[in-house]
Design an enzyme around this catalytic site. Structure first.
Site, PDB file in Angstrom:
ATOM      1  N   GLY A 188       1.025  -1.176   0.034  1.00 21.00           N
ATOM      2  CA  GLY A 188       0.150  -0.087   0.165  1.00 21.00           C
ATOM      3  C   GLY A 188       0.849   1.356  -0.181  1.00 21.00           C
ATOM      4  O   GLY A 188       0.278   2.400  -0.610  1.00 21.00           O
ATOM      5  N   THR A 189       2.100   0.974   0.827  1.00 19.04           N
ATOM      6  CA  THR A 189       2.776   2.472   0.784  1.00 19.04           C
ATOM      7  C   THR A 189       3.391   2.802  -0.501  1.00 19.04           C
ATOM      8  O   THR A 189       3.249   4.086  -0.899  1.00 19.04           O
ATOM      9  CB  THR A 189       3.851   2.159   1.987  1.00 19.04           C
ATOM     10  OG1 THR A 189       3.189   1.865   3.168  1.00 19.04           O
ATOM     11  CG2 THR A 189       4.915   3.328   2.058  1.00 19.04           C
TER      12      THR A 189
ATOM     13  N   ASN B 164      -7.966   4.140   8.974  1.00 20.15           N
ATOM     14  CA  ASN B 164      -7.471   3.048   9.600  1.00 20.15           C
ATOM     15  C   ASN B 164      -7.573   3.045  11.288  1.00 20.15           C
ATOM     16  O   ASN B 164      -7.612   1.939  11.872  1.00 20.15           O
ATOM     17  CB  ASN B 164      -6.058   2.899   9.106  1.00 20.15           C
ATOM     18  CG  ASN B 164      -5.190   4.224   9.360  1.00 20.15           C
ATOM     19  OD1 ASN B 164      -5.593   4.991   8.576  1.00 20.15           O
ATOM     20  ND2 ASN B 164      -4.160   4.283   9.839  1.00 20.15           N
TER      21      ASN B 164
ATOM     22  N   GLN C 231      -7.951   0.096   3.649  1.00 22.50           N
ATOM     23  CA  GLN C 231      -8.584  -0.513   4.872  1.00 22.50           C
ATOM     24  C   GLN C 231     -10.208  -0.903   4.283  1.00 22.50           C
ATOM     25  O   GLN C 231     -10.741  -1.712   5.428  1.00 22.50           O
ATOM     26  CB  GLN C 231      -8.830   0.643   6.121  1.00 22.50           C
ATOM     27  CG  GLN C 231      -7.843   0.844   6.971  1.00 22.50           C
ATOM     28  CD  GLN C 231      -7.104  -0.424   7.768  1.00 22.50           C
ATOM     29  OE1 GLN C 231      -7.985  -1.283   7.919  1.00 22.50           O
ATOM     30  NE2 GLN C 231      -5.824  -0.575   7.759  1.00 22.50           N
TER      31      GLN C 231
ATOM     32  N   SER D  30      -3.799  -3.299  -0.707  1.00 26.40           N
ATOM     33  CA  SER D  30      -2.943  -3.851  -0.002  1.00 26.40           C
ATOM     34  C   SER D  30      -3.297  -5.303   0.113  1.00 26.40           C
ATOM     35  O   SER D  30      -4.280  -5.363   0.740  1.00 26.40           O
ATOM     36  CB  SER D  30      -2.322  -3.075   1.152  1.00 26.40           C
ATOM     37  OG  SER D  30      -1.245  -3.844   1.990  1.00 26.40           O
TER      38      SER D  30
ATOM     39  N   HIS E  92      -1.597  -7.427   2.834  1.00 22.49           N
ATOM     40  CA  HIS E  92      -1.788  -8.077   4.082  1.00 22.49           C
ATOM     41  C   HIS E  92      -2.816  -7.823   4.869  1.00 22.49           C
ATOM     42  O   HIS E  92      -2.979  -8.213   6.064  1.00 22.49           O
ATOM     43  CB  HIS E  92      -0.340  -7.967   4.552  1.00 22.49           C
ATOM     44  CG  HIS E  92      -0.035  -6.320   5.034  1.00 22.49           C
ATOM     45  ND1 HIS E  92      -0.163  -6.203   6.225  1.00 22.49           N
ATOM     46  CD2 HIS E  92       0.148  -5.370   4.407  1.00 22.49           C
ATOM     47  CE1 HIS E  92       0.171  -4.927   6.668  1.00 22.49           C
ATOM     48  NE2 HIS E  92       0.543  -4.435   5.257  1.00 22.49           N
TER      49      HIS E  92
ATOM     50  N   THR F   5      11.394  -7.550 -11.514  1.00 24.53           N
ATOM     51  CA  THR F   5      10.777  -8.919 -11.642  1.00 24.53           C
ATOM     52  C   THR F   5       9.507  -8.972 -10.650  1.00 24.53           C
ATOM     53  O   THR F   5       9.793  -8.895  -9.233  1.00 24.53           O
ATOM     54  CB  THR F   5      11.861 -10.045 -11.437  1.00 24.53           C
ATOM     55  OG1 THR F   5      12.816  -9.991 -12.614  1.00 24.53           O
ATOM     56  CG2 THR F   5      11.022 -11.657 -11.631  1.00 24.53           C
TER      57      THR F   5
ATOM     58  N   CYS G 297       1.742   2.205  13.053  1.00 20.98           N
ATOM     59  CA  CYS G 297       3.154   2.839  12.251  1.00 20.98           C
ATOM     60  C   CYS G 297       3.657   3.879  13.498  1.00 20.98           C
ATOM     61  O   CYS G 297       4.568   4.209  13.525  1.00 20.98           O
ATOM     62  CB  CYS G 297       2.838   3.582  11.141  1.00 20.98           C
ATOM     63  SG  CYS G 297       1.541   2.556  10.097  1.00 20.98           S
TER      64      CYS G 297
HETATM   65  C1  LIG Z   1      -1.610  -0.291   6.220  1.00 21.37           C
HETATM   66  C2  LIG Z   1      -2.140   0.987   5.284  1.00 21.37           C
HETATM   67  C3  LIG Z   1      -1.254   1.365   4.485  1.00 21.37           C
HETATM   68  C4  LIG Z   1      -0.101   0.846   4.025  1.00 21.37           C
HETATM   69  O1  LIG Z   1       0.088  -0.548   3.455  1.00 21.37           O
HETATM   70  P1  LIG Z   1       1.468  -1.538   3.140  1.00 21.37           P
HETATM   71  O2  LIG Z   1       0.916  -2.577   2.338  1.00 21.37           O
HETATM   72  O3  LIG Z   1       1.516  -1.962   4.848  1.00 21.37           O
HETATM   73  O4  LIG Z   1       2.477  -0.581   2.902  1.00 21.37           O
HETATM   74  C5  LIG Z   1      -1.696   2.399   3.676  1.00 21.37           C
HETATM   75  N1  LIG Z   1      -2.811   3.228   3.872  1.00 21.37           N
HETATM   76  C6  LIG Z   1      -3.904   2.546   4.982  1.00 21.37           C
HETATM   77  C7  LIG Z   1      -5.106   3.035   5.123  1.00 21.37           C
HETATM   78  C8  LIG Z   1      -3.407   1.357   5.587  1.00 21.37           C
HETATM   79  O5  LIG Z   1      -4.060   1.015   6.803  1.00 21.37           O
END
Ligand SMILES: *Cc1c(COP(=O)(O)O)cnc(C)c1O
Length: 394
Positions: free
Chosen positions: A71-72, A151, A179, A199, A201, A237, A326
């Protein structure tokens, strides 16, 4: 000791079906999807299937999906990539005060290099003000970045309404939907979204994988240059086991969305009612009802420190969070809670519980049995609590 995981907005376990599928792409189907031989082609096919699975969950076409390391990175690609592509058109960017750090810090980075940034406020429920957003729009606004669901407090933003405004003004609209993905329906067409971050995970897929939806025709300058993978938008890759796992996780999330929401909302409400009835001086942060994610509860418990609560819960096997994952580790109170008008003192005593698929009634019963005892013990050491009790009696 019982272990109860209530921090699913930080991360989730990988679904066993997803993990099993991924394993074959480490040990048996290890080809490089760019290779022309059979080893490569079988993986390429699975990669494209994953792209379709992600696209289907958000109402997009597969060729609008660019896989990233999470996500980042997707947030960075959306914001930096748009700024770079449109810098000759304008230098103004709009975001909100409740965004994830991946968005806020990226926008602030641009501000240092000469872009103008307007950060619009949110109300006391953690919902951004559409009026303020409308007022912030300028001739040279090139990008609006607003998250779908927050979040920390689970507040769901009026994305379709904002999308309409962005479209009317010809401004690129980015949405961080990390989220909300898999928890509530997302449709990039109905919401008029141009760029959307997801994202893996957070939805029972592996860590280190995400994607950016890039609407057909929207221009983006890549952050990573090289072999030209992902239609030249993200070279390198591909993380094939991760991406294929993410695709499967999206498919499962789509199938299970209603059932998951029903289950988690029921347990969340039980937890919320138990805490507000069982503990004095408690405030629920964020909206109640339809504008809140079904799995999120955020409460401020006065006259205790959030960090002390977390440590005490942890000793009993209960995982929750204070502020966002975070920023925990730092003692600054959450920027989201402060922007919603909470005082430093009250924001400090806040706890976030985020539920998941595997949580049970027994998990909630355990928390409701332990938490009031912890709070009582910590409050015995608080002079402010002593004062509050006496003022109340007087
Ligand atoms: C967790 C999160 C991210 C970051 O995603 P990652 O895959 O952990 O880098 C970005 N935005 C929100 C709202 C999140 O909750």
């Amino acid at each position: 000791m019982r272990r109860v995981y209530l921090d699913h907005s930080a991360t989730t376990p990988v679904d066993p079906e997803v993990a099993a599928l991924m394993m074959t792409y480490y040990t048996e189907k290890y080809g490089n999807p760019s290779s022309v031989h059979g080893f490569g082609r079988e993986v390429k096919q699975a990669l494209e299937q994953a792209r379709t699975q992600v696209a289907d969950l958000i109402g997009a076409s597969p060729n609008e999906i660019t896989f990233t390391s999470g996500g980042t990175e997707a947030d960075n690609l959306a914001i930096l990539g748009t700024a770079e592509a449109l810098r000759s058109k304008g230098k103004h960017i709009i975001t909100s005060c409740i965004e994830h750090h991946a968005v806020l810090e990226t926008c602030e980075h641009l501000e240092k290099s000469g872009f103008d940034l307007t950060v619009i406020p949110a109300d006391e429920e953690g919902i951004v003000s559409v009026d303020e957003l409308r007022k912030a729009i300028r001739q040279d606004t090139i990008l609006i970045s607003i998250m779908h669901a927050n979040n920390e407090v689970g507040s769901i933003q009026p994305i379709a309404e904002i999308g309409k405004i962005a479209r009317e003004h010809g401004i690129v609209f980015h949405v961080d939907a990390v989220q909300s993905l898999g928890k509530i329906p997302i449709n990039v067409e109905e919401m008029n979204v141009d760029l959307l971050t997801v994202s893996s995970h957070k939805i029972y897929g592996p860590k280190g994988v995400g994607a950016l939806y890039i609407r057909k025709g929207v221009r983006i300058v890549p952050l990573v240059h090289g072999g030209g993978q992902e239609r030249k938008r993200r070279s390198g890759t591909e993380n094939t086991p991760g991406i294929i796992g993410f695709g499967k996780a999206c498919e499962l999330a789509g199938q299970r969305m209603e059932e998951d929401a029903r289950h988690q909302r029921k347990l969340r409400d039980k937890l919320m009612n138990g805490i507000t009835k069982g503990i004095e001086f408690v405030k629920v942060n964020g909206p109640v009802g339809e504008s809140r994610l079904p799995n999120n509860l955020n409460v401020s418990i006065r006259y205790v420190e959030g960090e002390s609560l977390l440590l005490s819960l942890d000793m009993l096997g209960i995982a929750a969070s204070s502020g966002s994952a975070c920023t925990s580790g730092s003692l600054d109170p959450s920027h989201v809670l402060l922007s919603m008008g909470l005082t430093h003192e009250i924001a400090h005593g806040s706890l976030r519980f985020t539920l998941g698929r595997q949580n049970t009634e027994e998990d909630i019963d355990y928390v409701l049995e332990q938490l009031p005892k912890i709070v009582e013990r910590l409050r015995m050491m608080s002079p402010l609590y002593d004062l509050a009790i006496h003022t109340k009696q007087a």
